[in-house]
Design an enzyme around this catalytic site. Structure first.
Site, short mmCIF file in Angstrom:
data_model
loop_
_atom_site.label_atom_id
_atom_site.label_comp_id
_atom_site.label_asym_id
_atom_site.label_seq_id
_atom_site.Cartn_x
_atom_site.Cartn_y
_atom_site.Cartn_z
N ARG A 72 0.75 -1.34 0.13
CA ARG A 72 -0.07 0.17 -0.21
C ARG A 72 0.78 1.34 -0.02
NH1 ARG A 72 -4.01 0.37 5.03
NH2 ARG A 72 -5.25 -1.20 3.97
N ARG A 141 -1.54 7.14 9.52
CA ARG A 141 -1.83 6.68 8.06
C ARG A 141 -1.87 7.81 7.04
NH1 ARG A 141 -4.05 1.28 8.00
NH2 ARG A 141 -3.19 0.50 9.98
N LYS A 207 -3.44 1.68 14.73
CA LYS A 207 -3.61 2.71 13.59
C LYS A 207 -3.97 4.12 13.95
CE LYS A 207 -6.41 -0.03 11.04
NZ LYS A 207 -7.29 -0.66 10.27
N CYS A 429 -15.37 -2.83 -0.53
CA CYS A 429 -13.89 -3.00 -0.11
C CYS A 429 -13.53 -4.40 -0.96
CB CYS A 429 -13.84 -3.35 1.53
SG CYS A 429 -14.42 -4.78 1.62
N CYS A 435 -8.12 -10.35 1.25
CA CYS A 435 -8.17 -10.04 2.75
C CYS A 435 -8.49 -11.11 3.58
CB CYS A 435 -9.49 -8.83 2.91
SG CYS A 435 -9.59 -8.31 4.47
N CYS A 474 -16.68 -7.72 5.85
CA CYS A 474 -16.75 -7.88 7.26
C CYS A 474 -16.89 -6.71 7.97
CB CYS A 474 -15.47 -8.68 7.70
SG CYS A 474 -14.14 -7.33 8.17
N CYS A 478 -14.29 -0.90 5.90
CA CYS A 478 -13.34 -0.28 5.20
C CYS A 478 -13.68 0.76 3.97
CB CYS A 478 -12.27 -1.53 4.53
SG CYS A 478 -11.19 -2.25 5.77
#
Ligand code: SRM
Ligand code: SF4
Length: 567
Positions: A72, A141, A207, A429, A435, A474, A478
């Site tokens: 990323r 981030r 994060k 996502c 993932c 999930c 995201c």
């Protein structure tokens, strides 16, 4: 309750500023990193993943896991040079899975990079003056901000503030440079003069996300962030200061009510010159007070929730040498997705290109990856990634507009303006197969679901409505499903919770409408509420606002029969 540091805390503490044994493991001839190193790699923007499509078959045939890396790249404000784009496109083709992924936080992701190719891949990202440091991990981030390339003094000042924030919140460790760029690593000790003053030896408990929104324009979903900054303009022209919001975050875990999504809340107003200091202070409070024993309770939102916003305010105040001013009220206009043709204000144009679920690939339907690559090679435009997983092509001279249209058309890329609104405002996502946390599909099933919803909206005469629909595989959130008008959140393979009642401006959470709805029923469960909305709404009322006004529980009671057959 255990007060022992979580395992990840121990790994960070003994990593000597994120070095650990990454370099020596990179040199080994194996397809995977150890678990501890995989944790550290996240700070360098790398996730060790597994091809989940292959998992079942591999298990059955006694084959080992197929490990591969997701890389990323952190792209502040989503600003990408043509060389940056070309570097990622090259990696996708040479070492990745043949596609580029634009993320909901304006970053690039590359999937399917093998361990042996990792160093070369990251090196080439760095050569294009971008970095993967801070892509993931327990640190700041990517800092998001409105990507529209409009030139005016207010936006220019906000961009400068974003650059200052990036500099002030990026870790100081030289580990990244040593491992991925120099490569000549004799030993892996942190030099004694290396001062990681903001993060310390253990970095943050979890994060940490920051977004900068513009006065009235929340295209970055500022309320989903640990630290939200809203730039205020003076007379619509100069930068006046920032509203500081804290404690937003969307992650939750099924059946664990102590985990929850929440929107960031107002903390203070600060002058423009104070924004870096206040941001470092907020990060510092989380570093010193955040939970380091339970990673499920470690985000800043839990600290603010558990201690209260007044306590948090006092902790920030004591770390800065100016008075925090009381927060000022915020007003939002409908979010602009920046798609289609627009003037930049300097005689040039920009074109916002819709990229379905952020995936740039060549498919049976369109050769988007090839088309974009040709366009970038030929015109060398600057590009911007939006917070809705789309791409802005900047600085097009009016005479080149036809060339852009021709190139896109030749590669079967639909003009953004021609798309149904439902598609235009949808996100999903990645979920399966990359993932590791996905319990259901998202990106691969959303195209069919959203087209069914688009057809339903047309049938009901609602095709022109702006309704945001977001899906995740999930509950981690995201694609920010809890902030959409409609959210689909995977509960198990083939089933989703359906949420209604968010708003298009992203200022409030939606509510659970239906539990465990089968994938093939998702569009159908929306029929009754959409029909009632069409018949009962007030003039100009949006779907999300109507759901919010009537109440999601009340809507569910009215349509209980239709829901009974969907799960
Ligand atoms: Fe995310 C974890 C993908 C934005 C909340 N996210 C993951 C991982 C890395 C899975 C993992 O930990 O193994 C996913 C990688 C999947 C893959 O194969 O690519 C992943 N998250 C994404 C992206 C790519 C989704 C997308 O469609 O674009 C986004 C990358 C953003 C970026 O460039 O940095 C992405 N993730 C978000 C957002 C939205 C946002 O930040 O605006 C959220 C909700 C906001 C928040 O952070 O609360 C989000 N991701 C999570 C969480 C839940 C965190 C929590 O507090 O509980 C996890 C799991 C975790 O951290 O334990 C997670
Ligand atoms: Fe994976 Fe869940 Fe995030 Fe989707 S929402 S990318 S399934 S962690």
């Amino acid at each position: 309750m255990s007060h022992q540091l979580s395992k990840v805390e121990q790994v960070k503490a003994s990593s000597r500023h994120l070095r650990g044994t990454i370099a020596s493991e990179l040199a080994q001839n194996s397809d995977a990193f150890t678990e501890d190193t995989a944790q550290l790699l996240k700070f360098h923007g790398v996730y060790q993943q597994e091809d989940r499509d292959r998992r079942k078959e591999a298990r059955a045939r006694g084959l080992p896991k197929l490990h591969m890396m997701m890389v990323r790249t952190r792209v502040p404000g989503g600003v990408v040079s043509p060389d940056g784009y070309i570097a990622h496109d090259d990696i996708a083709g040479r070492w990745g899975n043949g596609s580029l992924r634009l993320t909901t936080r304006q970053d690039f992701q590359l999937h399917g990079v093998l361990k042996g190719d990792l160093r070369e891949a990251i090196h080439s990202i760095n050569r294009s003056l971008l970095t993967t440091l801070g892509g993931c991990g327990d640190q700041e981030r990517n800092i998001m901000s409105c990507p529209a390339p409009v030139s005016d003094p207010f936006r220019t000042a906000v961009s400068a503030a974003v650059s200052d924030l990036v500099r002030a919140l990026t870790p100081s460790t030289r580990a990244y440079h040593e491992i991925w760029i120099d490569g000549a690593l004799a030993d892996t000790s942190a030099p004694s003069d290396e001062d990681e003053s903001l993060y310390g030896e253990q970095y943050l408990p979890r994060k940490f996300k920051t977004a900068v929104a513009l006065d009235g324009d929340n295209c970055v979903d500022v309320y989903a962030n640990d630290l939200g900054l809203v730039a205020r303009s003076r007379d619509g022209d100069d930068l006046d200061g920032f509203e500081v919001l804290v404690g937003g975050g969307l992650g939750r875990t099924h059946n664990k009510p102590e985990t929850f999504p929440t929107v960031a809340m107002p903390l203070a107003h600060v002058d423009a010159s104070e924004v870096v200091a206040v941001s470092r202070a907020v990060v510092g409070v989380q570093r010193d007070w955040g939970n380091r024993t339970d990673r499920r309770h470690a985000r800043l939102k839990y600290l603010v929730h558990d201690r209260g916003i007044e306590w948090f305010f006092d902790r920030v105040q004591e770390r800065v040498d100016f008075r925090l001013q009381p927060p000022r009220p915020l007003r939002w206009k409908p979010v602009d997705d920046h798609l289609g043709w627009h003037e930049q204000g300097d005689g040039l144009l920009f074109y916002g290109l819709y990229v379905e679920n952020g995936r740039i690939a060549d498919t049976a339907g369109s050769a988007m990856r090839t088309g974009l690559r040709r366009l970038v090679d030929q015109l060398r435009p600057s590009l911007r990634i939006t917070a809705q997983q789309n791409l802005i092509i900047c600085g097009i001279a009016p005479a080149e507009r036809a060339v852009v249209q021709q190139l896109l058309g030749d590669h079967g890329i639909s003009p953004s303006e021609s798309l149904p609104n439902a598609l235009r405002h949808s996100m999903a996502c990645p979920a399966v197969p990359t993932c590791g946390l996905a319990v259901a599909e998202a990106e691969r099933v959303m195209p069919d679901v959203i087209r069914e919803i688009a057809a339903l909206l047309d049938e009901l005469g609602l095709g022109d409505e702006r309704i945001s629909v977001r899906m995740t595989g999930c509950p981690n959130g995201c694609a920010r499903p809890y902030l959409g008008d409609v959210g689909f959140v995977g509960t198990t393979l083939g089933k989703y919770d359906v949420y209604l009642g968010g708003d298009f401006e992203g200022t409030r959470l939606n509510h659970l409408y239906a539990h465990n709805v089968r994938l093939e029923e998702l569009a159908r469960v929306l029929r009754s509420p959409l029909t009632a909305f069409r018949d009962e709404r007030q003039p100009h009322e949006s779907f999300g606002n109507w759901c919010h006004r009537i109440g999601v529980d009340a809507i569910r009671e009215r349509h209980a029969d239709a829901l009974a057959v969907a799960s």
